[in-house]
Motif scaffolding. Structure first.
Motif, PDB file in Angstrom:
ATOM      1  N   TYR A   1       0.819  -1.206   0.000  1.00  0.00           N
ATOM      2  CA  TYR A   1       0.000   0.000   0.000  1.00  0.00           C
ATOM      3  C   TYR A   1       0.857   1.262   0.000  1.00  0.00           C
ATOM      4  O   TYR A   1       0.645   2.184  -0.784  1.00  0.00           O
ATOM      5  CB  TYR A   1      -0.941   0.001   1.215  1.00  0.00           C
ATOM      6  N   TYR A   2       1.864   1.322   0.907  1.00  0.00           N
ATOM      7  CA  TYR A   2       2.691   2.532   1.014  1.00  0.00           C
ATOM      8  C   TYR A   2       3.731   2.622  -0.108  1.00  0.00           C
ATOM      9  O   TYR A   2       4.055   3.706  -0.582  1.00  0.00           O
ATOM     10  CB  TYR A   2       3.407   2.571   2.371  1.00  0.00           C
ATOM     11  N   ASN A   3       4.245   1.454  -0.504  1.00  0.00           N
ATOM     12  CA  ASN A   3       5.314   1.462  -1.509  1.00  0.00           C
ATOM     13  C   ASN A   3       4.777   1.777  -2.913  1.00  0.00           C
ATOM     14  O   ASN A   3       5.449   2.405  -3.717  1.00  0.00           O
ATOM     15  CB  ASN A   3       6.032   0.114  -1.526  1.00  0.00           C
ATOM     16  N   PHE A   4       3.529   1.306  -3.178  1.00  0.00           N
ATOM     17  CA  PHE A   4       2.982   1.460  -4.536  1.00  0.00           C
ATOM     18  C   PHE A   4       1.613   2.145  -4.577  1.00  0.00           C
ATOM     19  O   PHE A   4       1.467   3.209  -5.176  1.00  0.00           O
ATOM     20  CB  PHE A   4       2.862   0.080  -5.220  1.00  0.00           C
ATOM     21  N   THR A   5       0.616   1.516  -3.945  1.00  0.00           N
ATOM     22  CA  THR A   5      -0.766   1.947  -4.147  1.00  0.00           C
ATOM     23  C   THR A   5      -0.993   3.421  -3.809  1.00  0.00           C
ATOM     24  O   THR A   5      -1.504   4.185  -4.635  1.00  0.00           O
ATOM     25  CB  THR A   5      -1.723   1.068  -3.306  1.00  0.00           C
ATOM     26  N   ALA A   6      -0.611   3.818  -2.589  1.00  0.00           N
ATOM     27  CA  ALA A   6      -0.850   5.188  -2.163  1.00  0.00           C
ATOM     28  C   ALA A   6       0.048   6.169  -2.897  1.00  0.00           C
ATOM     29  O   ALA A   6      -0.123   7.376  -2.798  1.00  0.00           O
ATOM     30  CB  ALA A   6      -0.667   5.311  -0.648  1.00  0.00           C
ATOM     31  N   LEU A   7       1.024   5.639  -3.639  1.00  0.00           N
ATOM     32  CA  LEU A   7       1.862   6.501  -4.469  1.00  0.00           C
ATOM     33  C   LEU A   7       1.347   6.468  -5.910  1.00  0.00           C
ATOM     34  O   LEU A   7       2.115   6.676  -6.861  1.00  0.00           O
ATOM     35  CB  LEU A   7       3.335   6.074  -4.386  1.00  0.00           C
ATOM     36  N   ASN A   8       0.046   6.164  -6.019  1.00  0.00           N
ATOM     37  CA  ASN A   8      -0.605   6.285  -7.318  1.00  0.00           C
ATOM     38  C   ASN A   8      -0.023   5.340  -8.368  1.00  0.00           C
ATOM     39  O   ASN A   8      -0.001   5.664  -9.553  1.00  0.00           O
ATOM     40  CB  ASN A   8      -0.486   7.752  -7.808  1.00  0.00           C
TER      41      ASN A   8
ATOM     42  N   MET B   1       6.308  17.537  -8.916  1.00  0.00           N
ATOM     43  CA  MET B   1       5.277  18.089  -8.040  1.00  0.00           C
ATOM     44  C   MET B   1       4.383  16.924  -7.597  1.00  0.00           C
ATOM     45  O   MET B   1       3.985  16.098  -8.425  1.00  0.00           O
ATOM     46  CB  MET B   1       4.442  19.127  -8.792  1.00  0.00           C
ATOM     47  N   VAL B   2       4.094  16.842  -6.311  1.00  0.00           N
ATOM     48  CA  VAL B   2       3.300  15.722  -5.795  1.00  0.00           C
ATOM     49  C   VAL B   2       1.979  15.641  -6.568  1.00  0.00           C
ATOM     50  O   VAL B   2       1.261  16.641  -6.704  1.00  0.00           O
ATOM     51  CB  VAL B   2       3.032  15.885  -4.287  1.00  0.00           C
ATOM     52  N   ASP B   3       1.693  14.450  -7.113  1.00  0.00           N
ATOM     53  CA  ASP B   3       0.466  14.246  -7.883  1.00  0.00           C
ATOM     54  C   ASP B   3      -0.747  14.439  -6.975  1.00  0.00           C
ATOM     55  O   ASP B   3      -0.791  13.872  -5.878  1.00  0.00           O
ATOM     56  CB  ASP B   3       0.476  12.822  -8.467  1.00  0.00           C
ATOM     57  N   PRO B   4      -1.730  15.231  -7.391  1.00  0.00           N
ATOM     58  CA  PRO B   4      -2.919  15.466  -6.553  1.00  0.00           C
ATOM     59  C   PRO B   4      -3.587  14.158  -6.108  1.00  0.00           C
ATOM     60  O   PRO B   4      -4.172  14.108  -5.022  1.00  0.00           O
ATOM     61  CB  PRO B   4      -3.848  16.265  -7.466  1.00  0.00           C
ATOM     62  N   ASN B   5      -3.491  13.118  -6.919  1.00  0.00           N
ATOM     63  CA  ASN B   5      -4.067  11.824  -6.517  1.00  0.00           C
ATOM     64  C   ASN B   5      -3.482  11.312  -5.205  1.00  0.00           C
ATOM     65  O   ASN B   5      -4.156  10.645  -4.424  1.00  0.00           O
ATOM     66  CB  ASN B   5      -3.827  10.764  -7.596  1.00  0.00           C
ATOM     67  N   VAL B   6      -2.192  11.590  -4.974  1.00  0.00           N
ATOM     68  CA  VAL B   6      -1.543  11.116  -3.737  1.00  0.00           C
ATOM     69  C   VAL B   6      -2.189  11.789  -2.524  1.00  0.00           C
ATOM     70  O   VAL B   6      -2.415  11.161  -1.487  1.00  0.00           O
ATOM     71  CB  VAL B   6      -0.016  11.379  -3.777  1.00  0.00           C
ATOM     72  N   TYR B   7      -2.546  13.070  -2.665  1.00  0.00           N
ATOM     73  CA  TYR B   7      -3.194  13.787  -1.544  1.00  0.00           C
ATOM     74  C   TYR B   7      -4.499  13.117  -1.164  1.00  0.00           C
ATOM     75  O   TYR B   7      -4.912  13.131  -0.005  1.00  0.00           O
ATOM     76  CB  TYR B   7      -3.439  15.263  -1.906  1.00  0.00           C
ATOM     77  N   GLY B   8      -5.163  12.512  -2.203  1.00  0.00           N
ATOM     78  CA  GLY B   8      -6.410  11.810  -1.937  1.00  0.00           C
ATOM     79  C   GLY B   8      -6.220  10.661  -0.946  1.00  0.00           C
ATOM     80  O   GLY B   8      -7.113  10.371  -0.152  1.00  0.00           O
ATOM     81  N   PHE B   9      -5.066  10.010  -0.961  1.00  0.00           N
ATOM     82  CA  PHE B   9      -4.810   8.874  -0.053  1.00  0.00           C
ATOM     83  C   PHE B   9      -4.552   9.322   1.387  1.00  0.00           C
ATOM     84  O   PHE B   9      -4.667   8.534   2.313  1.00  0.00           O
ATOM     85  CB  PHE B   9      -3.605   8.058  -0.544  1.00  0.00           C
TER      86      PHE B   9
END
Ligand code: PHE
Length: 363
Positions: A149-156, A311-319
């Motif tokens: 989850y932390y290594n891949f999924t939440a990093l979009n 720049m941090v992908d906005p999708n990552v903020y969603g997690f």
């Protein structure tokens, strides 16, 4: 004892003079304290000629006894005094030789004690840390055995991303036995982190913006050749605040490269792709060996790649529950081994892990 007595003594006890002279000679010639003791025993001891002589006085005619006895005692006293005197001299001589021989020069430098020092990789991490701590960053840590989850999924990172494959990642517990059904469970897989980026997610889960953190540590990939080791080190930076732009990222990286490599280095930014940054860039630093003209070490380009960023992908903020309308940020990641190789002109990555002290001592 007057002269007449002496004459008389010589007649009555002719051996006494010889005893005196032999004793005196051996005492005066004793070269050290042990030899002197030996001379004392032979001259004055219980079995010495002098003691025998004194014992035999009783066998002399009565009128001779006082004089011979007196003479014998005088000679004994004299020999004893000689022994004492010689002993004082010999001891003094022995003392001064030992003082001279055993002299210690307290001003000489001490024996060097090999204390060792930090490995170049640790030193390099401390250096990078210092630069960012100087900019107000906090140091963050995360586990090396990490959840998918932390290594891949939440990093979009999509479930089918090639980095997740068994070819690239060391899986501890792989949840994806089959594709694509098990993809649903992918988050629960356990792996050796392939980069330090999962720490970004862990930090953002734990705190609200503003975020200024740096994470340094070991990462693992299924690679092993001249330019890759299965374990290596990364430095990750994450900034999230209001109004952060790509210009802040460039300024930060430029400051860092000047501090780390020295003042006259230039940086260049190229477009790239990472699942968790948008836009993504790769940063190059100008090659010092050729001054940017192009040489073998920069593959004739004049530039050396040092980091991935964006720049941090906005999708990552969603997690992590951040509002992408309110905050923005950047992240960057770089390999510590690569930084150390570029800074010190080290030709082969494997030198770091051969642990040959002749190599390590140089830094
Ligand atoms: N995690 C990326 C890698 O290992 C590097 C990176 C970090 C890129 C942060 C962008 C932002 O390749």
């Amino acid at each position: 004892m007057d002269d007449a007595d002496l004459q008389m003594l010589k007649q009555r006890a002719p051996g006494l003079a010889a005893i005196y002279h032999t004793g005196r000679e051996s005492i005066l010639h004793a070269a050290d304290v042990a030899a002197l003791e030996q001379a004392r025993v032979t001259t004055l001891g219980r079995k010495s000629a002098l003691t025998e002589f004194l014992r035999s006085i009783s066998t002399l005619p009565a009128e001779d006894r006082p004089l011979v006895g007196k003479g014998g005692n005088i000679i004994r006293k004299e020999l004893e005094a000689l022994v004492d005197e010689r002993e004082v001299r010999l001891k003094a001589a022995a003392l001064s030789t030992s003082l001279a021989e055993e002299r210690i020069d307290v001003t000489l430098p001490g024996q060097p004690f090999p204390a060792g020092h930090e490995h170049l990789i640790s030193q390099t991490m401390r250096e990078v840390e210092d630069i960012f701590v100087g900019l107000g960053y906090r140091i963050a840590e995360g586990p090396e055995v990490e959840l998918d989850y932390y290594n891949f999924t939440a990093l979009n990172t999509p479930p089918t991303h090639p980095a997740r494959s068994a070819h690239d990642t060391f899986w501890v517990v792989e949840q994806r036995e089959t594709m694509p059904e098990a993809v649903v469970d992918a988050d629960r897989g356990v792996l050796l982190r392939t980069h330090t980026s999962p720490v970004q997610v862990r930090v953002m889960e734990q705190q609200e913006p503003p975020v200024y953190v740096l994470c340094l540590g070991k990462v693992y990939r299924r690679d092993s050749d001249a330019t890759h080791t299965p374990m290596f080190h990364q430095v990750e930076g994450l900034v999230v605040d209001e109004g952060i732009t790509l210009a802040d990222l460039k300024g930060t990286v430029a400051h860092f490269t000047r501090e780390f490599f020295g003042g006259d280095r230039e940086i260049r930014v190229r477009p790239h792709f990472f699942p968790f940054t948008e836009p993504s860039i790769e940063v190059d630093v100008s090659c010092e060996l050729c001054g940017g003209k192009g040489c073998r070490s920069c593959k004739h380009s004049g530039w050396l790649e040092i980091m991935g960023a964006g720049m941090v992908d906005p999708n990552v903020y969603g997690f992590v529950g951040y509002d992408p309308e309110k905050v923005s940020g950047f992240a960057f990641g770089m390999g510590v081994e690569r930084m150390a190789m570029l800074k010190h002109g080290i030709p082969d990555l494997r030198l770091f892990y051969d642990n040959d002290v002749r190599f390590l001592r140089q830094f």
